[in-house]
Design a protein around this motif. Structure first.
Motif, PDB file in Angstrom:
ATOM      1  N   ARG A  80       0.765  -0.963  -0.070  1.00 59.17           N
ATOM      2  CA  ARG A  80      -0.184   0.047  -0.124  1.00 59.17           C
ATOM      3  C   ARG A  80       0.807   1.235   0.103  1.00 59.17           C
ATOM      4  NH1 ARG A  80      -5.093  -0.297   1.277  1.00 59.17           N
ATOM      5  NH2 ARG A  80      -5.120   1.333   3.005  1.00 59.17           N
ATOM      6  N   ALA A  81       1.903   1.279   0.707  1.00 59.57           N
ATOM      7  CA  ALA A  81       3.010   2.334   0.944  1.00 59.57           C
ATOM      8  C   ALA A  81       3.755   2.520  -0.708  1.00 59.57           C
ATOM      9  CB  ALA A  81       3.678   2.088   1.848  1.00 59.57           C
ATOM     10  N   GLU A  82       3.807   1.470  -1.452  1.00 58.57           N
ATOM     11  CA  GLU A  82       4.506   1.617  -2.585  1.00 58.57           C
ATOM     12  C   GLU A  82       3.861   2.221  -3.660  1.00 58.57           C
ATOM     13  OE1 GLU A  82       7.684  -2.250  -2.358  1.00 58.57           O
ATOM     14  OE2 GLU A  82       5.811  -2.316  -2.980  1.00 58.57           O
ATOM     15  N   LEU A  87       1.886   6.640  -7.180  1.00 57.75           N
ATOM     16  CA  LEU A  87       1.040   7.753  -7.525  1.00 57.75           C
ATOM     17  C   LEU A  87       1.444   9.327  -7.220  1.00 57.75           C
ATOM     18  CD1 LEU A  87      -2.317   6.508  -6.222  1.00 57.75           C
ATOM     19  CD2 LEU A  87      -1.783   6.884  -8.378  1.00 57.75           C
ATOM     20  N   ALA A  88       2.015   9.335  -6.142  1.00 58.24           N
ATOM     21  CA  ALA A  88       2.733  10.578  -5.785  1.00 58.24           C
ATOM     22  C   ALA A  88       4.029  11.046  -6.897  1.00 58.24           C
ATOM     23  CB  ALA A  88       3.457  10.755  -4.538  1.00 58.24           C
ATOM     24  N   PRO A 115       5.240  10.816   3.619  1.00 60.55           N
ATOM     25  CA  PRO A 115       4.816  11.954   2.924  1.00 60.55           C
ATOM     26  C   PRO A 115       4.027  11.623   1.638  1.00 60.55           C
ATOM     27  CG  PRO A 115       7.428  12.209   3.276  1.00 60.55           C
ATOM     28  CD  PRO A 115       6.742  10.775   3.776  1.00 60.55           C
ATOM     29  N   GLN A 116       4.254  10.321   1.134  1.00 61.56           N
ATOM     30  CA  GLN A 116       3.259  10.156  -0.210  1.00 61.56           C
ATOM     31  C   GLN A 116       1.924   9.596   0.494  1.00 61.56           C
ATOM     32  OE1 GLN A 116       6.650   9.573   0.685  1.00 61.56           O
ATOM     33  NE2 GLN A 116       7.547   8.084  -0.887  1.00 61.56           N
ATOM     34  N   ASN A 137       2.599  -1.536   5.089  1.00 63.03           N
ATOM     35  CA  ASN A 137       3.282  -2.857   4.337  1.00 63.03           C
ATOM     36  C   ASN A 137       2.455  -4.049   3.809  1.00 63.03           C
ATOM     37  OD1 ASN A 137       5.977  -1.582   4.756  1.00 63.03           O
ATOM     38  ND2 ASN A 137       5.562  -1.958   7.097  1.00 63.03           N
ATOM     39  N   ALA A 138       1.129  -3.893   4.214  1.00 65.52           N
ATOM     40  CA  ALA A 138       0.188  -4.925   3.516  1.00 65.52           C
ATOM     41  C   ALA A 138       0.395  -4.684   1.903  1.00 65.52           C
ATOM     42  CB  ALA A 138      -1.097  -4.763   4.086  1.00 65.52           C
ATOM     43  N   CYS A 139       0.131  -6.113   1.358  1.00 68.03           N
ATOM     44  CA  CYS A 139      -0.154  -5.930   0.080  1.00 68.03           C
ATOM     45  C   CYS A 139      -1.363  -5.259  -0.332  1.00 68.03           C
ATOM     46  CB  CYS A 139      -0.194  -7.250  -0.680  1.00 68.03           C
ATOM     47  SG  CYS A 139       1.350  -8.090  -0.242  1.00 68.03           S
TER      48      CYS A 139
END
Length: 181
Positions: A80-82, A87-88, A115-116, A137-139
């Motif tokens: 989810r973070a990636e 997108l950012a 920040p993203q 960190n979840a997919c």
């Protein structure tokens, strides 16, 4: 000779011309990534891989990168973070505005992705979960990706994804069935 249905599935992007009520499909074969050959850079991306041109294009734009200097990990799930980061980066956001801010209990203000995620949250692209967590960190699930992309399209006033309707010129409409329009 490629059908319009296959062309739409194979397109890297759609360029919408509102004045002429038309959509132009950009094929991955039209992408000339002379600066980035990911199959030479990443040992796990074959030159003939179906996704190689897409990865090359997004790498050249700075939207994606490998997990190391020599590995891309194309079969690995995206967190989810990636996804918020992609997108950012695609939106070329000035992330300095979002440094040191977090709206989620499980996103540290000092984490690389804070920040993203905060940008995506403030833009209304992500909401997190009812318990106040984001689970960075979840997919990312396909449903979550679709929801976030729809919100992104709406935020950018995209006519491509908006309400799943496309305004096409007459010659394109004539080649598509009603279920495809």
């Amino acid at each position: 000779d490629m059908s319009w249905e296959n062309a739409m599935l194979e397109a890297t992007a759609w360029v919408v011309d509102q004045d002429n009520n038309a959509i132009t499909l950009v094929s991955p074969d039209e992408i000339n990534d002379v600066n980035v050959n990911v199959f030479e850079r990443y040992s796990d991306v074959a030159e003939n891989a179906w996704y190689q041109k897409f990865v090359s294009h997004l790498t050249q734009l700075g939207v994606v990168q490998g997990i190391s200097e020599s590995e891309f990990a194309p079969q690995r799930n995206v967190t989810r973070a990636e996804f918020a980061t992609m997108l950012a980066l695609a939106d070329e956001v000035d992330l300095s505005v979002y440094q040191g801010i977090t709206s989620f209990q499980d996103v540290s203000e000092n984490s690389w992705y804070a920040p993203q995620i905060e940008w995506a949250y403030q833009q209304g692209l992500i909401e997190g979960f009812e318990n106040g967590l984001f689970y960075p960190n979840a997919c990312l699930t396909r449903e979550q990706a679709a929801t976030i992309m729809e919100r992104y399209a709406e935020a950018k006033n995209s006519r491509v994804l908006e309400m799943n309707r496309y305004e096409l010129n007459e010659s394109v409409c004539a080649t598509l069935s009603t279920s495809e329009v």
